[in-house]
Design an enzyme around this catalytic site. Structure first.
Site, mmCIF file in Angstrom:
data_model
loop_
_atom_site.group_PDB
_atom_site.id
_atom_site.type_symbol
_atom_site.label_atom_id
_atom_site.label_comp_id
_atom_site.label_asym_id
_atom_site.label_seq_id
_atom_site.Cartn_x
_atom_site.Cartn_y
_atom_site.Cartn_z
ATOM 1 N N GLY A 242 0.773 -1.246 0.000
ATOM 2 C CA GLY A 242 0.000 0.000 0.000
ATOM 3 C C GLY A 242 0.796 1.284 0.000
ATOM 4 O O GLY A 242 0.250 2.339 0.338
ATOM 5 N N SER A 243 2.081 1.249 -0.390
ATOM 6 C CA SER A 243 2.836 2.510 -0.382
ATOM 7 C C SER A 243 2.250 3.497 -1.391
ATOM 8 O O SER A 243 2.176 4.703 -1.122
ATOM 9 C CB SER A 243 4.323 2.268 -0.663
ATOM 10 O OG SER A 243 4.532 1.817 -1.974
ATOM 11 N N ASN A 244 1.786 3.010 -2.511
ATOM 12 C CA ASN A 244 1.176 3.915 -3.493
ATOM 13 C C ASN A 244 -0.151 4.470 -2.978
ATOM 14 O O ASN A 244 -0.433 5.656 -3.136
ATOM 15 C CB ASN A 244 0.970 3.193 -4.824
ATOM 16 C CG ASN A 244 2.254 3.150 -5.633
ATOM 17 O OD1 ASN A 244 2.702 4.161 -6.148
ATOM 18 N ND2 ASN A 244 2.856 1.972 -5.710
ATOM 19 N N LEU B 137 -3.579 -7.083 -7.899
ATOM 20 C CA LEU B 137 -3.008 -8.185 -8.672
ATOM 21 C C LEU B 137 -4.018 -9.091 -9.372
ATOM 22 O O LEU B 137 -3.631 -9.980 -10.114
ATOM 23 C CB LEU B 137 -2.081 -9.012 -7.780
ATOM 24 C CG LEU B 137 -0.910 -8.220 -7.175
ATOM 25 C CD1 LEU B 137 -0.022 -9.118 -6.325
ATOM 26 C CD2 LEU B 137 -0.082 -7.523 -8.251
ATOM 27 N N ILE C 51 -8.682 -7.518 -14.064
ATOM 28 C CA ILE C 51 -9.954 -6.808 -14.181
ATOM 29 C C ILE C 51 -10.753 -7.405 -15.349
ATOM 30 O O ILE C 51 -10.223 -7.565 -16.449
ATOM 31 C CB ILE C 51 -9.669 -5.301 -14.430
ATOM 32 C CG1 ILE C 51 -9.043 -4.663 -13.191
ATOM 33 C CG2 ILE C 51 -10.890 -4.548 -14.889
ATOM 34 C CD1 ILE C 51 -9.960 -4.555 -11.994
ATOM 35 N N ASN D 107 -3.807 1.781 -14.239
ATOM 36 C CA ASN D 107 -2.925 0.886 -13.474
ATOM 37 C C ASN D 107 -1.505 1.437 -13.495
ATOM 38 O O ASN D 107 -1.113 2.121 -14.443
ATOM 39 C CB ASN D 107 -2.927 -0.505 -14.135
ATOM 40 C CG ASN D 107 -2.016 -1.487 -13.428
ATOM 41 O OD1 ASN D 107 -2.012 -1.606 -12.199
ATOM 42 N ND2 ASN D 107 -1.193 -2.195 -14.203
ATOM 43 N N HIS E 125 2.412 0.097 -13.445
ATOM 44 C CA HIS E 125 3.208 -1.113 -13.626
ATOM 45 C C HIS E 125 4.678 -0.757 -13.422
ATOM 46 O O HIS E 125 5.169 0.206 -14.018
ATOM 47 C CB HIS E 125 2.989 -1.676 -15.033
ATOM 48 C CG HIS E 125 3.583 -3.035 -15.199
ATOM 49 N ND1 HIS E 125 2.962 -4.171 -14.708
ATOM 50 C CD2 HIS E 125 4.735 -3.448 -15.765
ATOM 51 C CE1 HIS E 125 3.721 -5.222 -14.985
ATOM 52 N NE2 HIS E 125 4.811 -4.810 -15.609
ATOM 53 N N ASP F 187 -1.897 -5.501 -18.807
ATOM 54 C CA ASP F 187 -0.789 -4.575 -19.105
ATOM 55 C C ASP F 187 -0.705 -4.133 -20.567
ATOM 56 O O ASP F 187 0.379 -3.845 -21.075
ATOM 57 C CB ASP F 187 0.566 -5.212 -18.705
ATOM 58 C CG ASP F 187 0.599 -5.591 -17.241
ATOM 59 O OD1 ASP F 187 -0.034 -4.877 -16.435
ATOM 60 O OD2 ASP F 187 1.248 -6.592 -16.900
HETATM 61 C C1 GAR Z 1 4.041 -1.316 -7.052
HETATM 62 O O1 GAR Z 1 5.407 -1.270 -7.376
HETATM 63 C C2 GAR Z 1 3.212 -1.419 -8.318
HETATM 64 O O2 GAR Z 1 3.799 -0.751 -9.401
HETATM 65 C C3 GAR Z 1 3.225 -2.905 -8.532
HETATM 66 O O3 GAR Z 1 3.080 -3.459 -7.250
HETATM 67 C C4 GAR Z 1 3.717 -2.593 -6.303
HETATM 68 C C5 GAR Z 1 2.747 -2.363 -5.167
HETATM 69 O O4 GAR Z 1 3.387 -1.684 -4.131
HETATM 70 N N1 GAR Z 1 2.180 -3.323 -9.397
HETATM 71 C C6 GAR Z 1 2.300 -4.375 -10.220
HETATM 72 O O5 GAR Z 1 3.290 -5.067 -10.270
HETATM 73 C C7 GAR Z 1 1.089 -4.620 -11.112
HETATM 74 N N2 GAR Z 1 1.382 -5.574 -12.118
HETATM 75 P P1 GAR Z 1 2.539 -0.955 -3.010
HETATM 76 O O6 GAR Z 1 1.496 -1.959 -2.500
HETATM 77 O O7 GAR Z 1 3.522 -0.604 -1.959
HETATM 78 O O8 GAR Z 1 1.873 0.245 -3.618
#
Ligand code: GAR
Length: 193
Positions: free
Chosen positions: A13-15, A85, A88, A102, A104, A145
């Site tokens: 969940g950092s994003n 993950l 959709i 999304n 990536h 993607d």
């Molecule tokens: C992020 O780096 C995002 O780009 C990636 O998962 C991570 C989630 O980090 N997404 C994918 O790989 C999608 N195919 P977070 O939970 O700390 O935000």
């Protein structure tokens, strides 16, 4: 609130945290809720300080259309996959055309598709001795993607960079660009009102 965001996440969940922080004091754009398929996801703790609602759903609710129905009633302007993950379904894409995006952690079309997420990507990038990597923010369509790009940026890599260094570089790019890209998409609409 003029524009409403819904976030979908599966993990750390950092994003999501960054996006919540970025829009915390924005009068025009706000986060309506964070939906997760993982009751143990770190994301549920990260949103507490922002007073953003967390909603957990299971595979059944995701595939039988009930979750989509619930989200439709919230009438979001943008659905943001932030480390989500599950794939959709076409019913989502049809219900929200050009409204699902999304992030990536690679330079698509490289390192995309099923199974290519998070550390699996950084490992492959390292193994291939890539001189750069980056992030891609794109619209979501029926294929993993493959939707149209909204934003892409790169970061150089050196031979010394380990998987964890690559992950840190990507996280930095995500922090710098994801919330801003979301804002620019939604403000473009607001400016046209
Ligand atoms: C992020 O780096 C995002 O780009 C990636 O998962 C991570 C989630 O980090 N997404 C994918 O790989 C999608 N195919 P977070 O939970 O700390 O935000």
């Amino acid at each position: 609130m003029l524009k409403k965001i819904i976030l979908l996440a599966s993990g750390n969940g950092s994003n999501v945290e960054n996006i919540c922080r970025f829009f915390e004091h924005d009068d025009n754009i706000g986060v309506l809720g964070v939906f997760t398929n993982n009751p143990k996801a770190g994301v549920l703790k990260r949103i507490i300080p922002f007073g953003v609602k967390g909603i957990v759903f299971d595979r059944t609710r995701f595939t039988n259309g009930n979750l989509l129905q619930e989200i439709k009633t919230l009438n979001p302007d943008l659905i943001v996959l932030a480390g989500f993950l599950w794939k959709i379904g076409p019913d989502w894409v049809q219900a929200f055309p050009s409204k699902i995006i999304n992030i990536h952690p690679a330079l698509l079309p490289k390192y995309g598709g099923k199974g290519m997420y998070g550390r699996h990507i950084h490992k492959a990038v390292k193994e291939n001795n890539e001189h750069e990597t980056g992030i891609t923010i794109h619209y979501v369509n029926e294929e993993y993607d493959k939707g149209d790009f909204i934003f892409q940026t790169t970061v150089p890599l050196s031979n010394q960079d380990q998987e964890s260094d690559i992950a840190n570089k990507i996280q930095l790019l995500e922090q710098q660009h994801f919330p801003k890209t979301i804002a620019s998409l939604l403000y473009k609409d607001i400016d046209e009102i």
